[in-house]
Design an enzyme around this catalytic site. Sequence first.
Site, PDB file in Angstrom:
ATOM      1  CB  SER A   1      -1.052  -0.486   1.268  1.00 33.19           C
ATOM      2  OG  SER A   1      -1.396   1.845   1.652  1.00 33.19           O
TER       3      SER A   1
ATOM      4  CE1 TYR B   1      -5.243  -1.193   4.345  1.00 37.75           C
ATOM      5  CE2 TYR B   1      -3.819   0.403   4.179  1.00 37.75           C
ATOM      6  CZ  TYR B   1      -4.155  -0.857   3.418  1.00 37.75           C
ATOM      7  OH  TYR B   1      -4.299  -0.251   2.280  1.00 37.75           O
TER       8      TYR B   1
HETATM    9  C1  GCO Z   1      -6.437   5.614   3.500  1.00 37.28           C
HETATM   10  C2  GCO Z   1      -7.441   4.022   2.785  1.00 37.28           C
HETATM   11  C3  GCO Z   1      -5.872   3.960   2.071  1.00 37.28           C
HETATM   12  C4  GCO Z   1      -5.994   2.895   0.731  1.00 37.28           C
HETATM   13  C5  GCO Z   1      -4.855   2.611   0.427  1.00 37.28           C
HETATM   14  C6  GCO Z   1      -3.516   3.342   0.081  1.00 37.28           C
HETATM   15  O1  GCO Z   1      -7.622   5.666   3.846  1.00 37.28           O
HETATM   16  O2  GCO Z   1      -5.848   6.265   3.473  1.00 37.28           O
HETATM   17  O3  GCO Z   1      -7.747   3.759   2.172  1.00 37.28           O
HETATM   18  O4  GCO Z   1      -5.119   3.803   3.232  1.00 37.28           O
HETATM   19  O5  GCO Z   1      -7.200   2.107   0.934  1.00 37.28           O
HETATM   20  O6  GCO Z   1      -4.007   0.986   0.765  1.00 37.28           O
HETATM   21  O7  GCO Z   1      -2.404   2.460  -0.913  1.00 37.28           O
END
Ligand code: GCO
Length: 261
Positions: free
Chosen positions: A144, A157
């Site tokens: 990501s 995340y």
């Molecule tokens: C957020 C997004 C991201 C992504 C993605 C970016 O809320 O910033 O949802 O986290 O989905 O992985 O590369």
Amino acid sequence: MNLFDLSGKRALVTGATHGLGMAMAQALARAGAHLLINGHNPDKMKRALDAYNKNGYKADGFLFDVTDEKAVEQNIATIEKEFGPIDILINNAGIIKRVPLLDMSVPDFKEVIDIDLVAPFTVSKHVARYMVQRKAGKIINICSMMSELGRNTVGAYAAAKGGLKMLTRNMATEWAKYNIQVNGIGPGYFATEQTAPIRVDGHPFNDFIINRTPAGRWGNPSDLAGTAIFLSSAASDFVNGQIIFVDGGILATIGKPANEH
Ligand code: GCO
């Protein structure tokens, strides 16, 4: 010889009943692969398999929870025995919880780490056992922007995706000698269900992303097709431990003021 041909290859893609997983699976199928689709929701699986079959893709579904090691092990054994060798694994299944760290509960934090970081390890470990014996395999971990950057509310995340980047390098380090290429794809901001809440019209984040991305738009899931095929195919046989960012240039730049074009 077509370096990008996947005919006769089998690809297990986790979380491929929708979103980016589905887009990458379709790309692999167009290059000739037989799809082994993982999901955990029976209705979504049924709809996904209908969609794959309608397009003429060869796809079989496997309902299991990627965080349940026993289920992972059993399903992989079944696939290997009844469907044939898994040549390609895409660790795509993932979740996000957008909560400021000060408000985030430890169980919520752990759930994100479990699905986004521990599960790719679990699935890879059980698939790689077979790949090691064959001295051949491709593993792609879906990373990501958050493997590189922080952002308010997505701490768990980002911790998981940063970890997944390093897990990718470590898998490459240990498994390259068995002719297993382990790499990552780092999607930028893509128009999927997961980003729907921050893409709604008038949401400040929508304008922010378009302004922040040199290409000036959100990614379409099909923008991942070429990179997914490349990392699954003979074209990448000496590419190990790389994260290819498919991000319209976000990581190349510091960005620009809101009113500058
Ligand atoms: C957020 C997004 C991201 C992504 C993605 C970016 O809320 O910033 O949802 O986290 O989905 O992985 O590369």
